[in-house]
Scaffold this active site. Structure first.
Site, short mmCIF file in Angstrom:
data_model
loop_
_atom_site.label_atom_id
_atom_site.label_comp_id
_atom_site.label_asym_id
_atom_site.label_seq_id
_atom_site.Cartn_x
_atom_site.Cartn_y
_atom_site.Cartn_z
N ASP A 1 46.64 46.28 17.98
CA ASP A 1 46.05 47.31 18.83
C ASP A 1 46.58 48.70 18.54
OD1 ASP A 1 44.45 48.22 20.92
OD2 ASP A 1 46.01 47.94 22.42
N CYS B 1 24.95 33.82 33.08
CA CYS B 1 25.97 34.32 34.01
C CYS B 1 26.05 35.84 33.97
CB CYS B 1 27.33 33.71 33.66
SG CYS B 1 28.68 34.27 34.72
N CYS C 1 30.66 39.00 35.61
CA CYS C 1 31.47 40.14 35.19
C CYS C 1 30.72 41.46 35.37
CB CYS C 1 31.92 39.98 33.75
SG CYS C 1 30.59 39.85 32.54
N CYS D 1 36.37 42.26 35.99
CA CYS D 1 35.40 41.58 35.13
C CYS D 1 36.04 40.43 34.37
CB CYS D 1 34.73 42.56 34.17
SG CYS D 1 35.83 43.33 32.96
N CYS E 1 28.02 32.61 27.27
CA CYS E 1 27.85 33.30 28.55
C CYS E 1 26.62 32.81 29.31
CB CYS E 1 27.73 34.82 28.33
SG CYS E 1 29.28 35.63 27.92
N CYS F 1 35.39 35.59 35.37
CA CYS F 1 34.74 34.80 34.31
C CYS F 1 34.92 33.30 34.60
CB CYS F 1 35.35 35.13 32.95
SG CYS F 1 34.63 34.19 31.59
#
Length: 324
Positions: free
Chosen positions: A86, A143, A146, A196, A140, A200
């Site tokens: 990162d 759904c 989120c 979010c 996903c 999940c």
């Protein structure tokens, strides 16, 4: 976040970052916690800090482990390698999806069938020519959990995020005043936002991390707003040493705390806010005006004769005008 545009070419093509790279090894580290990550949002006298930031800085945990693995790999097979956590122009989430760790969910974060949404990501770039894994498949389905839970409506569409409305961006990266129309929706979120991620459905398969280095620091789990708003620069740096929170700096952090206080509906905190109307930082002064106006507008009006009349910063003056 101009750096995103400045590094777009390197992000789109790993060989623009390192021309010799032939393969990328993506790794994830589980940081899931026990309990309900969103329960803190109901405690309006406390600050909600994103789960990932409640322990020591993940960069300091992951990078040495990546280096250790890279050294082992090169000892076995030769070649060269570079590690990233990162901190460079690396598109970790798409690469992790391509490597089979999971898929980018509708919230744009990586989702794993095994670990849900709670993964730190790291990358090893190597000159070795390694066979690829199968890419992760999107699970996903229909759904929308989120998307629908986002307090600031930061998702204009599935798989798209408007960072200008994202509380994580606003509380961590954004350097100026936060837009007034978004402040009430922030609640007591003072560093990041887990909404979010936490909703999940795939999180039901996640097991809480037992990594000792990722253990929650007690002072970061549910800190009192009254304590945080009193931080000066030295006490801020001491409290948040070796944590991700240190990167915001005291002024941005106290701005966030003042917004949480303004949302607390707790008039006993007004005296703490009043003290910051004369803070050295215009960012803090402006947030204090808003917070005191939310808690006790009459008191703010009474103090205007002293503090507003001596204010020279045009942005802080805008706050006074808006709240009065």
């Amino acid at each position: 976040m101009e750096w995103l545009q400045a590094t777009a070419t390197r992000r789109a093509e790993p060989r623009a970052l390192w021309p010799q790279v032939r393969s990328i090894i993506m790794l994830g580290l589980n940081y899931a916690r026990d309990g309900d990550a969103l329960a803190i949002l109901r405690r309006r006298d406390r600050g909600a800090i994103s789960v990932y930031a409640q322990s020591i800085d993940y960069h300091d945990i992951i990078k040495p482990r990546l280096k250790l693995l890279a050294r082992w790999l090169l000892a076995q097979a030769g070649g060269d390698a570079k590690v990233f956590v990162d901190t460079a122009a690396v598109m970790e989430k798409p690469l992790a999806g391509a490597a089979g760790l999971g898929w980018q969910g509708k919230h744009t974060n990586l989702v794993s069938r095994q670990f849900g949404s709670w993964l730190f990501l790291g990358a090893i770039f190597t000159t070795l020519d390694l066979p690829p894994d199968m890419a992760g498949e999107d699970h996903c389905g229909s759904c929308r959990a989120c998307l629908d839970i986002c307090p600031t409506a930061a998702f204009p569409a599935p798989y798209r995020l408007d960072a200008r409305r994202c509380i994580s961006y606003l509380t961590i990266e954004h350097k100026g005043p936060i837009a007034r129309e978004l402040r009430a929706a922030m609640g007591n979120r003072i560093y990041g936002c887990d909404d979010c991620l936490a909703v999940c459905p795939w999180n039901k398969f996640a097991q809480a991390s037992r990594d000792a280095k990722l253990a929650v620091r007690a002072e970061l789990a549910a800190p009192r707003l009254v304590d945080l708003v009193r931080l000066d620069d030295a006490s801020f740096r001491k409290l948040f040493a070796q944590t991700p929170l240190k990167r915001t700096g005291r002024d941005r952090f106290v701005r966030n705390v003042l917004i949480a206080i303004g949302n607390s509906a707790n008039p006993t905190l007004a005296v703490e806010v009043e003290r910051l109307l004369g803070d050295d930082s215009p960012l803090v002064r402006g947030a204090a005006v808003w917070a005191l106006g939310r808690l006790d507008r009459g008191r703010l009006a009474a103090l205007a004769k002293v503090h507003r009349n001596r204010e020279r910063d045009p942005i802080v003056e805008e706050e006074w005008a808006a709240m009065l």
